[in-house]
Design a protein around this motif. Structure first.
Motif, short mmCIF file in Angstrom:
data_model
loop_
_atom_site.label_atom_id
_atom_site.label_comp_id
_atom_site.label_asym_id
_atom_site.label_seq_id
_atom_site.Cartn_x
_atom_site.Cartn_y
_atom_site.Cartn_z
N LEU A 28 53.05 70.77 62.83
CA LEU A 28 53.57 69.48 62.38
C LEU A 28 54.03 68.74 63.62
O LEU A 28 54.97 69.17 64.29
N TYR A 29 53.36 67.64 63.96
CA TYR A 29 53.61 66.94 65.22
C TYR A 29 54.80 65.99 65.04
O TYR A 29 54.67 64.85 64.61
N LYS A 30 56.01 66.52 65.39
CA LYS A 30 57.24 65.76 65.14
C LYS A 30 57.48 64.65 66.14
O LYS A 30 58.39 63.83 65.97
N HIS A 31 56.67 64.61 67.23
CA HIS A 31 56.85 63.56 68.24
C HIS A 31 56.35 62.20 67.73
O HIS A 31 56.59 61.18 68.35
N LYS A 32 55.63 62.23 66.61
CA LYS A 32 55.14 60.98 66.04
C LYS A 32 55.57 60.90 64.58
O LYS A 32 55.53 61.88 63.85
N LYS A 33 55.99 59.72 64.17
CA LYS A 33 56.40 59.52 62.78
C LYS A 33 55.79 58.22 62.27
O LYS A 33 55.85 57.18 62.93
N HIS A 39 55.22 62.94 59.22
CA HIS A 39 54.67 63.34 60.51
C HIS A 39 53.22 63.79 60.32
O HIS A 39 52.86 64.32 59.27
N LYS A 58 49.36 64.74 56.60
CA LYS A 58 50.71 64.35 56.99
C LYS A 58 51.69 64.78 55.90
O LYS A 58 51.35 64.85 54.72
N SER A 60 56.37 65.40 55.26
CA SER A 60 57.72 65.30 55.81
C SER A 60 58.13 66.65 56.41
O SER A 60 57.55 67.68 56.07
N GLU A 61 59.12 66.62 57.26
CA GLU A 61 59.59 67.85 57.90
C GLU A 61 60.13 68.84 56.87
O GLU A 61 59.94 70.05 57.00
N LYS A 62 60.80 68.33 55.81
CA LYS A 62 61.39 69.23 54.81
C LYS A 62 60.33 69.94 53.97
O LYS A 62 60.59 70.97 53.38
N TRP A 64 57.43 71.05 55.25
CA TRP A 64 56.59 71.87 56.13
C TRP A 64 57.15 73.28 56.22
O TRP A 64 58.35 73.49 56.37
#
Length: 268
Positions: A28-33, A39, A58, A60-62, A64
């Motif tokens: 999960l590429y968190k450097h881009k939103k 992400h 794509k 959300s972080e929650k 993943w």
């Protein structure tokens, strides 16, 4: 985990052969939103010394799951995105070991996470009975003959009537339909199978009968069950699965607001 680029060299006669094995990684590429807060899910590997990244989906972080590099079942798009991940990995010769038991376990967990109580319970008991009938059952066992024998087991050993058997066969058919869609199996043996259903004769309660029930002198659990049943009637036939999940947050300005689990419709 680092992306590995492994070079293996071996010698045959007077010629040297070198081949490259690429090990991909799903992140999960968190450097881009994105604007919607999600992400990108990236397939990343190294080719000729350069990192290659391909967007697969794509979330959300929650939603993943880092330990599995997959999307959580609580995300409604999880089956599609996770299937896209599997297909992307197949290009590298990586195939997920898919079994019928894992498929059923994932489906049951998905219904549980989404709060779909009736579907969760029906799938759970169907799977439990199936494992009692055949503990090591897998896709290759699910032939027409096997399914007919399982139906007979439900009737003779578990005392299920024909309507209940049909419900459980619908559970298996839905699971096999998903497996076929995800290319886990070539065919669904239940597609051409039909199980008879007894006709139910339903009669409605009269207003007088409902009032007798409402005013009955009940106590304890019986009174509680009666009150829940009456509330379902007063709330325009609310399903019991929706009723028992209501909390104080569903009461807004003396009105009940809720989303129906079965179809997602909002009611006020």
């Amino acid at each position: 985990m680092l992306i590995l680029l492994v070079f293996n060299t071996f010698y045959t006669g007077h010629l040297h052969y070198t081949y490259t094995m690429v090990t991909p990684k799903i992140i999960l590429y968190k450097h881009k939103k994105y604007a919607n807060g999600l992400h990108p899910i990236i397939l990343q590997f190294v080719k000729n010394g350069k990192p290659i990244r391909k967007v697969i989906g794509k979330c959300s972080e929650k939603d993943w799951l880092p330990s599995k590099s997959r999307v959580s079942p609580r995300n409604i798009e999880a089956p599609r995105i996770n299937n896209d991940i599997e297909n992307a990995l197949k290009n590298f010769g990586i195939t997920k070991i898919a079994t019928f038991q894992k498929l059923m376990s994932d489906r049951i967990e998905n219904f549980k996470v989404k709060g779909q109580v009736s579907r969760y319970q029906l799938n759970e008991i169907t799977f439990r009975y199936l494992l009692e009938f055949s503990p090591d059952v897998d896709f290759e066992d699910l032939t027409e003959n096997f399914i007919n024998k399982f139906a007979a087991y439900l009737i003779n050993e578990k005392g299920n009537n024909r309507n209940t058997v049909k419900e459980k066969m619908n559970v298996l058919s839905a699971a096999l339909k998903e497996a076929k869609k995800k290319k886990m199996i070539p065919d669904n043996p239940l597609e051409d199978m039909h199980f008879a259903k007894d006709k139910n004769v339903k009669s409605k309660l009269s207003v007088e009968e409902i009032l007798i029930f409402k005013n009955a002198n009940l106590t304890g659990k019986a009174a509680e069950a009666r009150d829940i049943f009456m509330a379902c009637i007063y709330l325009r036939g609310m399903r019991i699965g929706d009723m028992i999940c209501l909390t104080e947050v569903n009461v807004i300005d003396d009105r009940i607001h809720y989303n129906e689990f079965k179809n997602g419709k909002n009611y006020n």
